[in-house]
Structures are given as C-alpha cells and as structure tokens.
Enzyme design. Structure first.
Site, PDB file in Angstrom:
ATOM      1  N   ASP A 193      47.829   8.688  65.429  1.00 41.51           N
ATOM      2  CA  ASP A 193      47.665   9.272  64.070  1.00 41.51           C
ATOM      3  C   ASP A 193      48.703   9.645  63.079  1.00 41.51           C
ATOM      4  OD1 ASP A 193      47.428  11.601  66.618  1.00 41.51           O
ATOM      5  OD2 ASP A 193      48.990  11.559  65.216  1.00 41.51           O
ATOM      6  N   ASP A 227      47.290   0.246  52.408  1.00 39.55           N
ATOM      7  CA  ASP A 227      46.270  -0.817  52.612  1.00 39.55           C
ATOM      8  C   ASP A 227      44.864  -0.431  52.140  1.00 39.55           C
ATOM      9  OD1 ASP A 227      46.034  -3.153  55.403  1.00 39.55           O
ATOM     10  OD2 ASP A 227      44.868  -3.216  53.694  1.00 39.55           O
ATOM     11  N   ASP A 239      43.573  -6.131  50.917  1.00 39.69           N
ATOM     12  CA  ASP A 239      42.833  -6.921  51.894  1.00 39.69           C
ATOM     13  C   ASP A 239      41.932  -7.875  51.247  1.00 39.69           C
ATOM     14  OD1 ASP A 239      42.205  -6.727  54.763  1.00 39.69           O
ATOM     15  OD2 ASP A 239      40.087  -6.454  54.131  1.00 39.69           O
ATOM     16  N   GLU A 271      46.583 -10.115  50.270  1.00 39.80           N
ATOM     17  CA  GLU A 271      46.491 -10.622  51.458  1.00 39.80           C
ATOM     18  C   GLU A 271      45.673 -11.942  51.067  1.00 39.80           C
ATOM     19  OE1 GLU A 271      43.518  -9.858  54.258  1.00 39.80           O
ATOM     20  OE2 GLU A 271      44.337 -10.903  55.929  1.00 39.80           O
ATOM     21  N   HIS A 291      48.727  -7.464  62.200  1.00 40.24           N
ATOM     22  CA  HIS A 291      47.678  -6.769  63.109  1.00 40.24           C
ATOM     23  C   HIS A 291      46.706  -7.835  63.399  1.00 40.24           C
ATOM     24  CE1 HIS A 291      46.204  -6.385  59.025  1.00 40.24           C
ATOM     25  NE2 HIS A 291      45.123  -6.067  59.705  1.00 40.24           N
ATOM     26  N   ASP A 292      46.797  -9.040  62.899  1.00 40.25           N
ATOM     27  CA  ASP A 292      45.656 -10.043  63.065  1.00 40.25           C
ATOM     28  C   ASP A 292      46.068 -11.272  63.614  1.00 40.25           C
ATOM     29  OD1 ASP A 292      44.688  -9.579  59.431  1.00 40.25           O
ATOM     30  OD2 ASP A 292      43.882  -8.580  61.254  1.00 40.25           O
TER      31      ASP A 292
HETATM   32  O1  TEU Z   1      42.017 -10.004  57.479  1.00 38.08           O
HETATM   33  C1  TEU Z   1      41.156 -11.372  57.022  1.00 38.08           C
HETATM   34  C2  TEU Z   1      41.849 -12.296  57.637  1.00 38.08           C
HETATM   35  O2  TEU Z   1      42.077 -13.451  57.042  1.00 38.08           O
HETATM   36  C3  TEU Z   1      42.128 -12.254  59.153  1.00 38.08           C
HETATM   37  O3  TEU Z   1      41.229 -11.347  59.416  1.00 38.08           O
HETATM   38  C4  TEU Z   1      41.587 -13.441  59.793  1.00 38.08           C
HETATM   39  O4  TEU Z   1      41.032 -14.274  58.787  1.00 38.08           O
HETATM   40  C5  TEU Z   1      40.649 -12.953  60.589  1.00 38.08           C
HETATM   41  O5  TEU Z   1      41.401 -12.294  61.743  1.00 38.08           O
HETATM   42  C6  TEU Z   1      39.963 -14.437  61.379  1.00 38.08           C
HETATM   43  O6  TEU Z   1      40.560 -14.780  62.351  1.00 38.08           O
HETATM   44  C7  TEU Z   1      41.760  -8.872  56.713  1.00 38.08           C
HETATM   45  C8  TEU Z   1      42.465  -7.543  57.781  1.00 38.08           C
HETATM   46  O7  TEU Z   1      43.773  -7.898  58.017  1.00 38.08           O
HETATM   47  C9  TEU Z   1      41.579  -7.715  58.966  1.00 38.08           C
HETATM   48  O8  TEU Z   1      42.181  -7.008  59.807  1.00 38.08           O
HETATM   49  C10 TEU Z   1      40.187  -7.324  58.735  1.00 38.08           C
HETATM   50  O9  TEU Z   1      39.598  -7.421  59.878  1.00 38.08           O
HETATM   51  C11 TEU Z   1      39.720  -8.227  57.678  1.00 38.08           C
HETATM   52  O10 TEU Z   1      40.370  -8.613  56.524  1.00 38.08           O
HETATM   53  C12 TEU Z   1      38.340  -7.580  57.239  1.00 38.08           C
HETATM   54  O11 TEU Z   1      38.503  -6.449  56.406  1.00 38.08           O
HETATM   55 CA    CA Z   2      45.664  11.312  67.976  1.00 36.71          CA
END
Ligand code: TEU
Ligand code: CA
Length: 550
Positions: A31, A100, A201, A256, A329-330
């Site tokens: 948080d 973000d 995003d 992104e 994070h992806d």
């Molecule tokens: O990510 C889009 C994106 O390109 C990646 O999520 C990747 O394409 C996807 O993991 C497929 O393997 C953005 C954010 O960074 C992601 O965390 C979100 O889940 C997504 O958009 C939807 O908002």
């Molecule tokens: Ca917490």
C-alpha cells in the site's frame, strides 16, 4: 551535441508495483503508506523518478489495470491523503512521480460502462465499442491478449463489446470526442496535483480500425502489430492529448507500446511530433513469444536482442528517445530470463545492471532488480494470481495440457514471477507484511533480501548504487552517442558511449563461458567498474562486465 537536454533523459526510473512493494497495515497487500516508509531507501539507492503502478479504484481483475474510478484511490492502497503524503515525500527528497494511467480501457465496474450496457440509446453507449454478433458468433475473429475472443456477449442489449484484455476491461471508444474530453480531465486532475508525468498503458492501441474486419494472422504478435496497434487516428489522438493537456506542463510521458515497431517509433516520440517523450517498446520483451503468446514459447538468443537494440538506436537517431529496461511487472525477472540465476546470479545480475544503465535511453529499474530477485517456482496452480496466467491455464488445460506442464510454463514465462513481494529482510514474509501476503513470497527471501544486500559490500545492491553514481556524473551515459563494436566472440557485447570530451567503453560477457573481447587500445583505458576483481586481460570470466573510460 544534437540531442536536446531534458531532465527525463538524465534521470533514472524505478518502477513500483504497489501491491507487492510494502504492506503497512497487515492485510498482506502492499500500500501507499508502505511505500512512504521506504522513501529513504529509494533516495539512498540513487533513483530519481518513481513510476507507480495504478492505484486508482479497481476490482483488481488485472491488479489495477481495470479502473472503476479514475479520481479515487483504491482503499486497499490507502487514501487520497496517503497519496498526497507520498507525493510530498518524493518532492521533499528531490524525486519525481510518474503515474501509470490506463486510457485504452476501463473496468466493467466503471459507472460509464454500467450505463453503456444499460441500453443501446444510453448516453454512454458510445463510450465503448459495441457490435452485433454474426449468427451467434462474435463480430470478428479478434483475440484477447489474455486468451479467448476479444468480444464478450452482453445479454441486456444482445450485442458484443470489445475487450482486448480481460472481459472486465472493456475498450474505451476513442472515436467519441466527449469520452476523450473526460479522459483529458482525468489527466489534468492528476497533473494539477503536481505529478511529474504519466506512463501510458498500451497507448499504441487506442485507435481502432473502424471496419473491425476479420484479421489475417499467423501469430498473436502479428495480430497486435497489424490490427490493434498504430491505428489510423492514434497520432491524431495523442497530438490532441498533447495540445489539450500535456503541453501546459513540464512533465514526462512514456507510452507503453505493444506493436510499436522500430519503423513507426519516431512517429510517437520524434522531438517535433508533440506527442510523447519516450516509449517502452516491447520488441525485445516479446522475443520468445510464440504464435499463441508467452506460454507458447519459441527460441531466441542474444543476437536477436542486440539486433533490436541496434535497430532501435538507429531508428531513434537524434530525434527520438526510448526507455531502457529488461523487465517490468509483465515479464519474468531479468536475472532469470537473460542472466543465470543459478550458478552466476550475482555476476549476471551485475552485468545486466551495467547494460541497462549504460545503453542509450532513460533506464527503468523494476523493484527487486537491485537485489537480483529471481523468478519463483510455484508447484500448484492455485498459487498463481495473474489473470493472464489463469486464463491461459484454463484454455490450455481445456485442450488437454497437464497441470504440471502448464505450471512449468508459468514458472518460466508468467507474470507472477515479478509480482512476488519485495524481499526486505529474513523475517516472516520477507519483511513485506506481518501476515500472509496476497501472493506467496519467493522462498529464497531468507538469502536474497535488502538487509543482507546492504551488509555485503560486493552485493548487486551496491553495484547498482555505484552505477547510478557514475551515471549521474556522466554526460556520455546520459546523452552520448552509442556505437556497437563488432566482436568475433558472439558471447561478448561491446559498445561505446561518447559525448564532448568523454568516451566510455562497455564490455559485457553474456554467457557462462570464458570469452575474449577485442579492443585495440585497451591498455590506454581506465577501468571504472567491473563485477570481478583484478579484471585486466582481454579474457572475460563468466558474465563479466567492465566499464572503462577511454
Ligand atoms: O500490458 C500490455 C502488454 O503488452 C503486456 O501486458 C503483455 O502484452 C501481456 O502481458 C501479454 O503477454 C499493459 C500492462 O503493463 C499490463 O500489466 C496489463 O495487464 C495490460 O496492459 C492491460 O492493461
Ligand atoms: Ca496493506
């Protein structure tokens, strides 16, 4: 020096995934007050800009990338007061905040969507993309990033709505000028609070091809590039956003860009484009994604990575700008994906750190990389949390794949790898929380944690600190021309950075093997930093990295 000087070209970004950084109230969820308690840690590390993952009101279908109210803080993350204290805390330390923001889609629990789905003549109908089906089938063959069709049937009005991500993330209809104005108001609200910019995003997806034609594709990546990304009005929309919102502030924007290839990169970030400052292009991150995406892997190697870096440097020239990163994070932990997190975790993490902090562009460090946190090995499906992983598990197991086989794929390629809690010390739950976290802590937290790292002068943590200090003082690393030097040993990556009267040589061995590098006047070069002691000859040890002043 042709490159325009800007603060966002000189500073270093640190990405915080709020759900997994620090829990302050013992509910097992990271948080904002938790982040506030770690501000001195971040300042001391030497990073400048915090990219904060979405903290807006959300049902957490996609952990905050499904926003149900853009003007409120999700109670799990804290209050608006907490947010204000966080921003103030950063400013007091001379740091900046980039939020973000998700403008391609909202949550299906957003009031706009609740209205929109009510009836075909509802005032908000056109905020989203509704189409009739085809004899009980979706309007076309478009697929979601997260498995299955990109269309969801809605009984209420007997139509389908578009969702490029989960069905709880309906795509917003940017063709609607009233919606665009509402989105710009949201941006102005946060900018007027004094934030320093936005990470946008999937901004490359906001303009849909209005014929919504059946797509011809052999892989999901091809579907993204040809059908979802870089749509007909994408630049018109971003230029309008720039004119109506961004132009008024000295802020940083990083888009992104799934589907943004080197051939169209400059259209988004050219200095004269009045669109975005930089992009997170994903070409190197999507390496290895097979026809059905990340859980359908195909081989790739360092030559592919180097080619993408070379092509993008060439494409950006002096007019464009990118952010340099090897995980977020992806995508899996960079030391596990690109390094060797078993036998050479420390050495390879340091080599990757030197690469990220010496390539040309604004570096972005993902939380935990500074202590070389690794991928996690879950052994049961119910340990996974990521909706993308869970959806593909259902899809693949429905086709007969065994749990064990999918677990192995998810352990190697899934997004949960980078979402396990930040490892602060060896106490319960790694010092992240006083109770069971929302996702299991990586069991290696007893060895890999900030406290241990700070007690070890040879830790990856101090290597990051050293690199950040060197970078802060180096015009060449911030603005210098990047030049790759050919090498006969394909396990070696050598390049220079040069600006005014400063020239640096970076030598990286991206393998477990001994390697030889070639550089004629190496005797005249002075070592500034290396991950091995007394590294002198042309022979590089496993994952050895060296930064020289020429
Ligand atoms: O990510 C889009 C994106 O390109 C990646 O999520 C990747 O394409 C996807 O993991 C497929 O393997 C953005 C954010 O960074 C992601 O965390 C979100 O889940 C997504 O958009 C939807 O908002
Ligand atoms: Ca917490």
């Amino acid at each position: 020096m042709l490159v325009q000087k800007k603060w966002w070209k000189e500073e270093v970004i640190y990405q915080i995934y709020p759900r997994s950084f620090q829990d302050s109230n013992g509910d097992g969820i990271g948080d904002i007050p938790g982040i506030i308690s770690r501000l001195d840690y971040l300042k001391d590390l030497g990073v400048d800009i915090i990219w904060l993952g979405p903290v807006y009101k959300t049902p957490n279908d996609d952990n905050g990338y499904d926003i149900s109210n853009y003007y409120e803080i999700e109670p799990e993350f804290g209050t608006m007061d907490d947010f204000d204290h966080f921003l103030k805390g950063l400013k007091e330390r001379g740091m900046r905040l980039v939020m973000d923001i998700v403008l391609n889609h909202s949550s299906d629990e957003h009031e706009w969507f609740e209205q929109s789905r009510e009836s075909k003549d509802n005032a908000f109908r056109d905020y989203y993309i509704w189409k009739e089906g085809n004899d009980g089938l979706p309007p076309n063959n478009w697929l979601s990033f997260f498995g299955g069709s990109a269309w969801e049937y809605d009984q209420q009005t007997d139509e389908y709505y578009l969702h490029l991500f989960t069905k709880k993330q309906p795509d917003l209809n940017w063709e609607n000028p009233e919606l665009r104005r509402k989105l710009y108001d949201i941006m102005l609200f946060w900018l007027d609070k004094g934030i320093d910019g936005f990470r946008m995003d999937v901004i490359s997806l906001i303009s849909k091809r209005q014929d919504f034609a059946y797509a011809n594709f052999k892989s999901f990546g091809q579907l993204v590039e040809t059908t979802y990304a870089n749509g007909p009005r994408v630049h018109e929309f971003i230029q309008e956003m720039y004119a109506k919102v961004l132009a008024r502030y000295d802020v940083m924007t990083v888009g992104e860009g799934p589907g943004i290839t080197k051939d169209v990169g400059l259209d988004y970030v050219g200095a004269d484009r009045a669109e975005l400052n930089m992009i997170f292009h994903l070409e190197h991150m999507f390496l290895g994604f097979g026809p059905r995406g990340r859980f359908d892997p195909v081989p790739y190697n360092w030559d592919d990575i180097k080619m993408i870096i070379r092509d993008w440097d060439d494409a950006m020239g002096e007019q464009g700008w990118i952010s340099v990163f090897l995980d977020n994070h992806d995508f899996p932990r960079m030391v596990s994906r690109f390094g060797n997190d078993h036998t050479f975790r420390i050495e390879s993490a340091k080599m990757l750190a030197m690469m990220v902090l010496t390539l040309k562009g604004t570096p972005c460090i993902y939380q935990g990389s500074e202590i070389a946190m690794t991928n996690v090995q879950f052994n049961s499906i119910d340990q996974f949390r990521d909706i993308e992983t869970i959806n593909f598990y259902k899809e693949f197991s429905g086709e007969g794949m065994s749990d064990q086989e999918f677990i192995e794929l998810a352990n190697q390629y899934g997004r949960d790898n980078v979402r396990t809690p930040m490892q602060w010390d060896a106490t319960a739950h790694g010092g992240f929380s006083s109770s069971d976290p929302w996702i299991a802590v990586n069991p290696n937290f007893r060895e890999i944690n900030v406290l241990n790292a700070k007690e070890d002068p040879d830790s990856v943590y101090y290597f990051y600190k050293a690199l950040l200090e060197i970078r802060k003082k180096s015009t060449a690393l911030k603005y210098g021309k990047w030049q790759e030097l050919n090498q006969s040993d394909s396990n070696v990556y050598v390049y220079t950075r040069e600006a005014e009267n400063e020239k640096l040589l970076i030598v990286l061995n991206h393998s477990d093997n001994l390697a030889m590098f070639e550089y004629s006047a190496i005797e005249q070069c002075q070592i500034l930093l290396s991950n091995y002691k007394n590294s002198d000859s042309r022979q590089l040890k496993a994952w050895e990295c060296r930064l020289y002043r020429i």
